[in-house]
Design a protein around this motif. Structure first.
Motif, PDB file in Angstrom:
ATOM      1  N   ILE A 115      32.737 -15.284  27.550  1.00  0.00           N
ATOM      2  CA  ILE A 115      31.984 -16.312  26.852  1.00  0.00           C
ATOM      3  C   ILE A 115      32.664 -17.648  27.150  1.00  0.00           C
ATOM      4  CG2 ILE A 115      31.173 -17.146  24.620  1.00  0.00           C
ATOM      5  CD1 ILE A 115      31.418 -14.218  23.623  1.00  0.00           C
ATOM      6  N   TYR A 116      31.964 -18.480  27.920  1.00  0.00           N
ATOM      7  CA  TYR A 116      32.511 -19.768  28.338  1.00  0.00           C
ATOM      8  C   TYR A 116      31.895 -20.883  27.498  1.00  0.00           C
ATOM      9  CZ  TYR A 116      33.858 -17.144  32.491  1.00  0.00           C
ATOM     10  OH  TYR A 116      34.389 -16.221  33.353  1.00  0.00           O
ATOM     11  N   PRO A 117      32.704 -21.659  26.772  1.00  0.00           N
ATOM     12  CA  PRO A 117      32.158 -22.775  25.984  1.00  0.00           C
ATOM     13  C   PRO A 117      31.814 -23.958  26.880  1.00  0.00           C
ATOM     14  CG  PRO A 117      34.532 -22.701  25.752  1.00  0.00           C
ATOM     15  CD  PRO A 117      34.148 -21.509  26.589  1.00  0.00           C
ATOM     16  N   ILE A 118      30.764 -24.652  26.483  1.00  0.00           N
ATOM     17  CA  ILE A 118      30.386 -25.890  27.160  1.00  0.00           C
ATOM     18  C   ILE A 118      30.439 -26.980  26.106  1.00  0.00           C
ATOM     19  CG2 ILE A 118      28.576 -27.119  28.407  1.00  0.00           C
ATOM     20  CD1 ILE A 118      27.505 -24.382  29.274  1.00  0.00           C
ATOM     21  N   ASP A 119      31.391 -27.890  26.219  1.00  0.00           N
ATOM     22  CA  ASP A 119      31.513 -28.933  25.197  1.00  0.00           C
ATOM     23  C   ASP A 119      30.451 -30.016  25.407  1.00  0.00           C
ATOM     24  OD1 ASP A 119      32.436 -30.616  27.191  1.00  0.00           O
ATOM     25  OD2 ASP A 119      34.509 -30.558  26.541  1.00  0.00           O
ATOM     26  N   ALA A 120      30.315 -30.875  24.410  1.00  0.00           N
ATOM     27  CA  ALA A 120      29.268 -31.900  24.426  1.00  0.00           C
ATOM     28  C   ALA A 120      29.362 -32.804  25.656  1.00  0.00           C
ATOM     29  CB  ALA A 120      29.336 -32.728  23.155  1.00  0.00           C
ATOM     30  N   GLY A 121      30.581 -33.126  26.083  1.00  0.00           N
ATOM     31  CA  GLY A 121      30.748 -33.978  27.254  1.00  0.00           C
ATOM     32  C   GLY A 121      30.251 -33.315  28.527  1.00  0.00           C
ATOM     33  N   SER A 122      30.516 -32.038  28.660  1.00  0.00           N
ATOM     34  CA  SER A 122      30.080 -31.294  29.843  1.00  0.00           C
ATOM     35  C   SER A 122      28.594 -30.978  29.795  1.00  0.00           C
ATOM     36  CB  SER A 122      30.856 -29.987  29.959  1.00  0.00           C
ATOM     37  OG  SER A 122      32.227 -30.245  30.107  1.00  0.00           O
ATOM     38  N   GLU A 123      28.072 -30.833  28.585  1.00  0.00           N
ATOM     39  CA  GLU A 123      26.666 -30.456  28.420  1.00  0.00           C
ATOM     40  C   GLU A 123      25.733 -31.459  29.091  1.00  0.00           C
ATOM     41  OE1 GLU A 123      23.687 -29.267  24.763  1.00  0.00           O
ATOM     42  OE2 GLU A 123      25.834 -29.481  24.395  1.00  0.00           O
ATOM     43  N   SER A 124      26.055 -32.734  28.985  1.00  0.00           N
ATOM     44  CA  SER A 124      25.196 -33.759  29.582  1.00  0.00           C
ATOM     45  C   SER A 124      25.289 -33.758  31.109  1.00  0.00           C
ATOM     46  CB  SER A 124      25.573 -35.137  29.037  1.00  0.00           C
ATOM     47  OG  SER A 124      26.882 -35.469  29.448  1.00  0.00           O
ATOM     48  N   LYS A 125      26.281 -33.064  31.667  1.00  0.00           N
ATOM     49  CA  LYS A 125      26.469 -33.036  33.117  1.00  0.00           C
ATOM     50  C   LYS A 125      25.955 -31.759  33.767  1.00  0.00           C
ATOM     51  CE  LYS A 125      30.462 -35.934  32.520  1.00  0.00           C
ATOM     52  NZ  LYS A 125      31.863 -35.926  32.233  1.00  0.00           N
ATOM     53  N   ILE A 126      25.293 -30.906  32.975  1.00  0.00           N
ATOM     54  CA  ILE A 126      24.746 -29.656  33.529  1.00  0.00           C
ATOM     55  C   ILE A 126      23.652 -30.001  34.526  1.00  0.00           C
ATOM     56  CG2 ILE A 126      23.433 -27.566  33.010  1.00  0.00           C
ATOM     57  CD1 ILE A 126      24.842 -27.509  30.282  1.00  0.00           C
ATOM     58  N   VAL A 127      23.711 -29.391  35.686  1.00  0.00           N
ATOM     59  CA  VAL A 127      22.703 -29.576  36.720  1.00  0.00           C
ATOM     60  C   VAL A 127      22.014 -28.235  36.931  1.00  0.00           C
ATOM     61  CG1 VAL A 127      22.295 -30.152  39.137  1.00  0.00           C
ATOM     62  CG2 VAL A 127      24.059 -31.366  37.847  1.00  0.00           C
ATOM     63  N   ARG A 128      20.698 -28.222  36.803  1.00  0.00           N
ATOM     64  CA  ARG A 128      19.918 -27.003  37.026  1.00  0.00           C
ATOM     65  C   ARG A 128      19.000 -27.246  38.215  1.00  0.00           C
ATOM     66  NH1 ARG A 128      19.900 -27.454  31.276  1.00  0.00           N
ATOM     67  NH2 ARG A 128      21.012 -25.732  30.325  1.00  0.00           N
ATOM     68  N   LEU A 129      19.147 -26.448  39.239  1.00  0.00           N
ATOM     69  CA  LEU A 129      18.342 -26.581  40.450  1.00  0.00           C
ATOM     70  C   LEU A 129      17.443 -25.361  40.586  1.00  0.00           C
ATOM     71  CD1 LEU A 129      21.249 -27.690  42.795  1.00  0.00           C
ATOM     72  CD2 LEU A 129      19.609 -29.164  41.635  1.00  0.00           C
ATOM     73  N   GLY A 130      16.344 -25.507  41.270  1.00  0.00           N
ATOM     74  CA  GLY A 130      15.460 -24.379  41.494  1.00  0.00           C
ATOM     75  C   GLY A 130      14.457 -24.221  40.377  1.00  0.00           C
ATOM     76  N   LYS A 131      13.999 -22.998  40.193  1.00  0.00           N
ATOM     77  CA  LYS A 131      12.976 -22.701  39.204  1.00  0.00           C
ATOM     78  C   LYS A 131      13.421 -23.167  37.821  1.00  0.00           C
ATOM     79  CE  LYS A 131      10.191 -19.015  37.328  1.00  0.00           C
ATOM     80  NZ  LYS A 131       9.938 -17.598  37.256  1.00  0.00           N
ATOM     81  N   GLU A 132      12.511 -23.839  37.132  1.00  0.00           N
ATOM     82  CA  GLU A 132      12.817 -24.365  35.805  1.00  0.00           C
ATOM     83  C   GLU A 132      12.981 -23.236  34.802  1.00  0.00           C
ATOM     84  OE1 GLU A 132      10.508 -27.146  32.650  1.00  0.00           O
ATOM     85  OE2 GLU A 132      10.479 -27.766  34.741  1.00  0.00           O
ATOM     86  N   ILE A 133      13.971 -23.363  33.926  1.00  0.00           N
ATOM     87  CA  ILE A 133      14.196 -22.368  32.885  1.00  0.00           C
ATOM     88  C   ILE A 133      13.109 -22.504  31.840  1.00  0.00           C
ATOM     89  CG2 ILE A 133      15.760 -21.663  31.027  1.00  0.00           C
ATOM     90  CD1 ILE A 133      18.071 -22.572  32.759  1.00  0.00           C
ATOM     91  N   ASN A 134      12.592 -21.370  31.380  1.00  0.00           N
ATOM     92  CA  ASN A 134      11.566 -21.363  30.352  1.00  0.00           C
ATOM     93  C   ASN A 134      12.179 -21.890  29.049  1.00  0.00           C
ATOM     94  OD1 ASN A 134       9.273 -20.910  28.899  1.00  0.00           O
ATOM     95  ND2 ASN A 134       9.492 -18.702  28.812  1.00  0.00           N
ATOM     96  N   ILE A 135      11.674 -22.996  28.559  1.00  0.00           N
ATOM     97  CA  ILE A 135      12.212 -23.647  27.369  1.00  0.00           C
ATOM     98  C   ILE A 135      11.668 -22.938  26.132  1.00  0.00           C
ATOM     99  CG2 ILE A 135      12.431 -25.813  26.111  1.00  0.00           C
ATOM    100  CD1 ILE A 135      13.695 -25.855  28.904  1.00  0.00           C
ATOM    101  N   LEU A 136      12.585 -22.561  25.226  1.00  0.00           N
ATOM    102  CA  LEU A 136      12.196 -21.912  23.978  1.00  0.00           C
ATOM    103  C   LEU A 136      12.407 -22.900  22.839  1.00  0.00           C
ATOM    104  CD1 LEU A 136      14.016 -18.517  24.533  1.00  0.00           C
ATOM    105  CD2 LEU A 136      11.604 -19.019  24.902  1.00  0.00           C
ATOM    106  N   GLY A 137      11.324 -23.480  22.332  1.00  0.00           N
ATOM    107  CA  GLY A 137      11.445 -24.459  21.253  1.00  0.00           C
ATOM    108  C   GLY A 137      12.305 -25.621  21.694  1.00  0.00           C
ATOM    109  N   ASP A 138      13.150 -26.108  20.796  1.00  0.00           N
ATOM    110  CA  ASP A 138      14.030 -27.214  21.148  1.00  0.00           C
ATOM    111  C   ASP A 138      15.451 -26.731  21.390  1.00  0.00           C
ATOM    112  OD1 ASP A 138      14.765 -28.611  17.850  1.00  0.00           O
ATOM    113  OD2 ASP A 138      14.685 -26.561  18.568  1.00  0.00           O
ATOM    114  N   MET A 139      15.626 -25.406  21.609  1.00  0.00           N
ATOM    115  CA  MET A 139      16.951 -24.842  21.805  1.00  0.00           C
ATOM    116  C   MET A 139      17.650 -25.460  23.011  1.00  0.00           C
ATOM    117  SD  MET A 139      18.090 -20.891  22.413  1.00  0.00           S
ATOM    118  CE  MET A 139      17.495 -20.270  20.885  1.00  0.00           C
TER     119      MET A 139
END
Length: 107
Positions: free
Chosen positions: A81-105
């Protein structure tokens, strides 16, 4: 374990291993793998075959660990289980197929 308020998002990776090539062992390992996958679906979304992205409150974090530990065979299986802190969260890069968004999670 209390988590800092800034940590709410986690990447969870798991590996359920087979001790030997017997039919019973393969079936039992498959059952454990499926149970762990179902637990993780309760908290987030699957991003890879054995990788989930989850958003947890402190209480849920502890609950997740308890639930997974009940299923896990500690001699062979692994869950990270790897934590992602608030500072790193804004730097997440997702490439390729878009992740199915569930609500505002996953904003």
């Amino acid at each position: 374990m209390r988590l800092p308020k800034r940590i709410k998002r986690f990447v969870v990776a798991y590996d359920v291993c087979v001790k030997d090539d017997s039919y019973v062992e393969k079936r039992n390992s498959a059952k454990r793998r499926t149970k762990i996958m179902r637990v993780l679906y309760d908290y987030g979304i699957r991003t890879q075959l054995s990788v989930f992205e989850v958003v947890l409150k402190s209480r849920q974090y502890e609950e997740l660990i308890e639930r997974v530990e009940k299923i896990l065979r500690k001699e062979t299986d692994k869950v990270y289980i790897y934590p992602i802190d608030a500072g790193s969260e804004s730097k997440i890069v997702r490439l390729g197929k878009e992740i199915n968004i569930l609500g505002d999670m996953f904003l």
